[in-house]
Design an enzyme around this catalytic site. Structure first.
Site, PDB file in Angstrom:
ATOM      1  N   LYS A   1      -7.452   2.269  -4.028  1.00 36.21           N
ATOM      2  CA  LYS A   1      -8.194   1.995  -2.790  1.00 36.21           C
ATOM      3  C   LYS A   1      -8.868   3.259  -2.281  1.00 36.21           C
ATOM      4  O   LYS A   1      -8.224   4.311  -2.168  1.00 36.21           O
ATOM      5  CB  LYS A   1      -7.227   1.474  -1.721  1.00 36.21           C
ATOM      6  CG  LYS A   1      -7.839   1.272  -0.333  1.00 36.21           C
ATOM      7  CD  LYS A   1      -6.868   0.578   0.599  1.00 36.21           C
ATOM      8  CE  LYS A   1      -7.455   0.304   1.968  1.00 36.21           C
ATOM      9  NZ  LYS A   1      -7.502   1.477   2.835  1.00 36.21           N
TER      10      LYS A   1
ATOM     11  N   GLN B   1       0.856  -1.202   0.000  1.00 32.06           N
ATOM     12  CA  GLN B   1       0.000   0.000   0.000  1.00 32.06           C
ATOM     13  C   GLN B   1       0.880   1.237   0.000  1.00 32.06           C
ATOM     14  O   GLN B   1       1.831   1.349   0.765  1.00 32.06           O
ATOM     15  CB  GLN B   1      -0.906  -0.004   1.233  1.00 32.06           C
ATOM     16  CG  GLN B   1      -1.781   1.241   1.356  1.00 32.06           C
ATOM     17  CD  GLN B   1      -1.161   2.317   2.234  1.00 32.06           C
ATOM     18  OE1 GLN B   1      -0.398   2.010   3.143  1.00 32.06           O
ATOM     19  NE2 GLN B   1      -1.476   3.579   1.940  1.00 32.06           N
TER      20      GLN B   1
ATOM     21  N   HIS C   1     -12.128   3.611   4.105  1.00 26.11           N
ATOM     22  CA  HIS C   1     -10.997   3.627   5.045  1.00 26.11           C
ATOM     23  C   HIS C   1     -11.471   3.262   6.461  1.00 26.11           C
ATOM     24  O   HIS C   1     -10.989   3.795   7.457  1.00 26.11           O
ATOM     25  CB  HIS C   1     -10.352   5.022   5.021  1.00 26.11           C
ATOM     26  CG  HIS C   1      -8.880   5.067   5.332  1.00 26.11           C
ATOM     27  ND1 HIS C   1      -7.943   5.449   4.401  1.00 26.11           N
ATOM     28  CD2 HIS C   1      -8.181   4.813   6.467  1.00 26.11           C
ATOM     29  CE1 HIS C   1      -6.738   5.434   4.962  1.00 26.11           C
ATOM     30  NE2 HIS C   1      -6.853   5.047   6.204  1.00 26.11           N
TER      31      HIS C   1
ATOM     32  N   SER D   1     -14.041   1.371  -0.626  1.00 20.71           N
ATOM     33  CA  SER D   1     -13.640   1.512   0.777  1.00 20.71           C
ATOM     34  C   SER D   1     -13.852   2.938   1.244  1.00 20.71           C
ATOM     35  O   SER D   1     -13.678   3.883   0.476  1.00 20.71           O
ATOM     36  CB  SER D   1     -12.149   1.152   0.907  1.00 20.71           C
ATOM     37  OG  SER D   1     -11.629   1.486   2.188  1.00 20.71           O
TER      38      SER D   1
ATOM     39  N   ARG E   1     -12.577   6.189   8.748  1.00 25.29           N
ATOM     40  CA  ARG E   1     -11.545   6.999   9.416  1.00 25.29           C
ATOM     41  C   ARG E   1     -11.205   8.274   8.676  1.00 25.29           C
ATOM     42  O   ARG E   1     -10.427   9.083   9.155  1.00 25.29           O
ATOM     43  CB  ARG E   1     -10.285   6.156   9.588  1.00 25.29           C
ATOM     44  CG  ARG E   1     -10.496   4.958  10.468  1.00 25.29           C
ATOM     45  CD  ARG E   1      -9.400   3.917  10.314  1.00 25.29           C
ATOM     46  NE  ARG E   1      -8.132   4.300  10.876  1.00 25.29           N
ATOM     47  CZ  ARG E   1      -7.792   4.130  12.148  1.00 25.29           C
ATOM     48  NH1 ARG E   1      -8.655   3.604  12.988  1.00 25.29           N
ATOM     49  NH2 ARG E   1      -6.603   4.476  12.576  1.00 25.29           N
TER      50      ARG E   1
HETATM   51  C1  FMN Z   1      -5.675   1.266  12.713  1.00 23.91           C
HETATM   52  C2  FMN Z   1      -5.902   1.379  11.233  1.00 23.91           C
HETATM   53  C3  FMN Z   1      -4.882   1.833  10.423  1.00 23.91           C
HETATM   54  C4  FMN Z   1      -5.072   1.948   9.052  1.00 23.91           C
HETATM   55  N1  FMN Z   1      -4.026   2.335   8.270  1.00 23.91           N
HETATM   56  C5  FMN Z   1      -4.195   2.407   6.927  1.00 23.91           C
HETATM   57  C6  FMN Z   1      -3.105   2.767   6.093  1.00 23.91           C
HETATM   58  O1  FMN Z   1      -1.986   3.018   6.539  1.00 23.91           O
HETATM   59  N2  FMN Z   1      -3.342   2.832   4.755  1.00 23.91           N
HETATM   60  C7  FMN Z   1      -4.579   2.569   4.214  1.00 23.91           C
HETATM   61  O2  FMN Z   1      -4.741   2.647   2.996  1.00 23.91           O
HETATM   62  N3  FMN Z   1      -5.611   2.207   4.991  1.00 23.91           N
HETATM   63  C8  FMN Z   1      -5.442   2.121   6.321  1.00 23.91           C
HETATM   64  N4  FMN Z   1      -6.501   1.753   7.112  1.00 23.91           N
HETATM   65  C9  FMN Z   1      -7.801   1.389   6.492  1.00 23.91           C
HETATM   66  C10 FMN Z   1      -7.875  -0.109   6.179  1.00 23.91           C
HETATM   67  O3  FMN Z   1      -7.040  -0.448   5.110  1.00 23.91           O
HETATM   68  C11 FMN Z   1      -9.305  -0.529   5.786  1.00 23.91           C
HETATM   69  O4  FMN Z   1      -9.774   0.321   4.767  1.00 23.91           O
HETATM   70  C12 FMN Z   1     -10.301  -0.529   6.937  1.00 23.91           C
HETATM   71  O5  FMN Z   1      -9.669  -0.844   8.170  1.00 23.91           O
HETATM   72  C13 FMN Z   1     -11.411  -1.519   6.674  1.00 23.91           C
HETATM   73  O6  FMN Z   1     -12.378  -1.482   7.652  1.00 23.91           O
HETATM   74  P1  FMN Z   1     -12.487  -2.503   8.891  1.00 23.91           P
HETATM   75  O7  FMN Z   1     -11.432  -2.067   9.870  1.00 23.91           O
HETATM   76  O8  FMN Z   1     -13.866  -2.252   9.365  1.00 23.91           O
HETATM   77  O9  FMN Z   1     -12.270  -3.895   8.383  1.00 23.91           O
HETATM   78  C14 FMN Z   1      -6.338   1.639   8.488  1.00 23.91           C
HETATM   79  C15 FMN Z   1      -7.371   1.190   9.321  1.00 23.91           C
HETATM   80  C16 FMN Z   1      -7.164   1.048  10.670  1.00 23.91           C
HETATM   81  C17 FMN Z   1      -8.296   0.527  11.524  1.00 23.91           C
HETATM   82  C1  7N5 Z   2      -1.018   9.074   8.621  1.00 20.80           C
HETATM   83  C2  7N5 Z   2      -1.952   7.967   8.236  1.00 20.80           C
HETATM   84  C3  7N5 Z   2      -2.210   6.996   9.339  1.00 20.80           C
HETATM   85  C4  7N5 Z   2      -2.573   5.616   8.864  1.00 20.80           C
HETATM   86  C5  7N5 Z   2      -3.998   5.483   8.465  1.00 20.80           C
HETATM   87  O1  7N5 Z   2      -4.306   5.441   7.311  1.00 20.80           O
HETATM   88  C6  7N5 Z   2      -5.041   5.346   9.464  1.00 20.80           C
HETATM   89  O2  7N5 Z   2      -4.748   5.401  10.664  1.00 20.80           O
HETATM   90  O3  7N5 Z   2      -6.199   5.175   9.069  1.00 20.80           O
END
Ligand code: FMN
Ligand code: 7N5
Length: 365
Positions: free
Chosen positions: A235, A138, A259, A257, A262
């Site tokens: 993504k 990623q 994310h 997605s 978030r």
């Molecule tokens: C703690 C955490 C860190 C994440 N970090 C990234 C990241 O660095 N890059 C990214 O593309 N998505 C990141 N995501 C999003 C995940 O790839 C994903 O889209 C998401 O967690 C899916 O939902 P779920 O947690 O309900 O399964 C992060 C999600 C969480 C919970």
């Molecule tokens: C600076 C990005 C932090 C990682 C991320 O994507 C997340 O925590 O959801």
């Protein structure tokens, strides 16, 4: 609960499903780190919507299809996986467990699932690759294209089979749990291992800050397309027009997605956007979905609405926090068993055998 006759030991019942890993993880984690993993943007309306969207949909199984036990293997972008479930990229695994991404990668290798390693991992992509999982990388495209190119080369050289470009982060989402906890930096000794740059002229090594840039555009994707021959997965797509643009710009797959709720709060559940994106893309590229997948039936519902595979984020982190590699393996085993059971009960022979009529417009609420 204490058991009479077993002494004063309080025994914890092992989690029997993915959701039960969350309280078990919470009990082990620093509260600020738990909040970082669990939390979402602002009111966390989208966090809740992701799981609710699965709960609302009803499955309508077929009977007496005589299919035998289902086969779970799938091929995504030429890579075979033991089931249509990937590990979504999540940052900072050493916050969850001292073994960090080593544990996650070994669990993925054992389970035969594709791990999407986060650019912001706490061990390097080379170290993750050495654990032997099927691996994608990623990428947050950095405005410093020279540095971005060096990351891409490292991912290629480490044996990653696809680049997953995160498109939903032109800025960081507003996580108020982090504000409340004052959690804005990794603890001492923990850092983004891929971001280390050798110090010039005898100076100390430096860890580069990640740049989430509002200047990124589809032109950067064109640039990346010229820079690498790896498949590019986009993504964070929710709008059908963006899905069409992604295909026009030569993207090889799309992850529907938000994310995990978030980034922008109050966007719809990713499951609820999946049919629109599937309509727009019309099978030209594979579709993945993440956000709220917690059950084998959730996987079936995503497949029925047009996904080729799904990814899980938080459940793997909970498994990691509870028992390191064994915890992630357990999470994957539970989900695999649930998926096999759900496919059998639906009369489906394989993930590819799941058709839209298994949902048939019925809504549970
Ligand atoms: C703690 C955490 C860190 C994440 N970090 C990234 C990241 O660095 N890059 C990214 O593309 N998505 C990141 N995501 C999003 C995940 O790839 C994903 O889209 C998401 O967690 C899916 O939902 P779920 O947690 O309900 O399964 C992060 C999600 C969480 C919970
Ligand atoms: C600076 C990005 C932090 C990682 C991320 O994507 C997340 O925590 O959801």
């Amino acid at each position: 609960m204490d058991h009479v006759g077993t002494g004063a030991v309080t025994r914890e019942t092992p989690p029997v499903n993915l959701r039960e890993f969350e309280p078990a993880a919470r009990a082990r984690l620093d509260p600020a780190h738990y909040d970082y993993f669990a939390g979402g943007a602002q009111d966390e309306i989208t966090v809740a919507a992701n799981e609710a969207a699965f709960r609302r949909r009803a499955l309508v199984p077929r009977v007496l299809r005589g299919q035998g036990p289902p086969r779970l293997e799938v091929t995504v972008l030429g890579e075979t996986a033991s089931m249509p479930v990937l590990l979504a990229p999540t940052a900072f695994h050493r916050l969850a467990h001292p073994d960090g991404e080593f544990a996650t990668a070994r669990a993925a290798a054992e389970a035969g699932v594709i791990m999407i390693a986060a650019m912001l991992s706490t061990v390097t992509i080379e170290e993750i690759a050495a654990c032997g999982p099927k691996l994608w990388f990623q990428l947050y495209i950095q405005p410093d294209l020279g540095f971005t190119t060096s990351l891409v080369r490292r991912a290629e050289d480490a044996g990653c089979r696809a680049l997953v470009v995160t498109a939903d982060s032109p800025a960081l989402g507003r996580n108020e749990r982090g504000d409340r906890n004052g959690f804005h930096d990794l603890p001492p000794g923990m850092y983004c291992a891929n971001m280390v740059q050798k110090g010039r002229q005898g100076r100390d090594d430096e860890v580069r800050q990640v740049a989430l840039s509002p200047d990124l555009s589809f032109r950067h994707l064109d640039w990346l397309r010229e820079t690498t021959s790896l498949p590019i997965v986009l993504k964070g797509v929710l709008h059908p027009a963006d899905a069409r643009l992604a295909v026009e710009h030569g993207v090889d797959a799309i992850v529907v997605s938000n994310h995990g709720g978030r980034q922008l709060d109050t966007v719809p559940a990713s499951l609820d956007r999946l049919p629109l994106v599937a309509d727009a893309v019309r099978g030209q590229v594979p579709l993945l979905l993440d956000g709220g997948v917690r059950r084998g039936t959730d996987v079936v519902k995503a497949l029925a609405l047009g996904a080729d595979a799904v990814a899980i984020g938080r459940p793997a982190l909970w498994g990691l926090a509870v028992a390191g590699r064994a915890g992630v393996e357990r999470v994957l085993t539970l989900l695999r068993n649930e998926l096999a059971n759900a496919l059998t009960l639906c009369g489906a022979a394989s993930p590819g055998d799941v058709t839209g009529d298994l949902l048939d417009g019925i809504d549970l609420k």
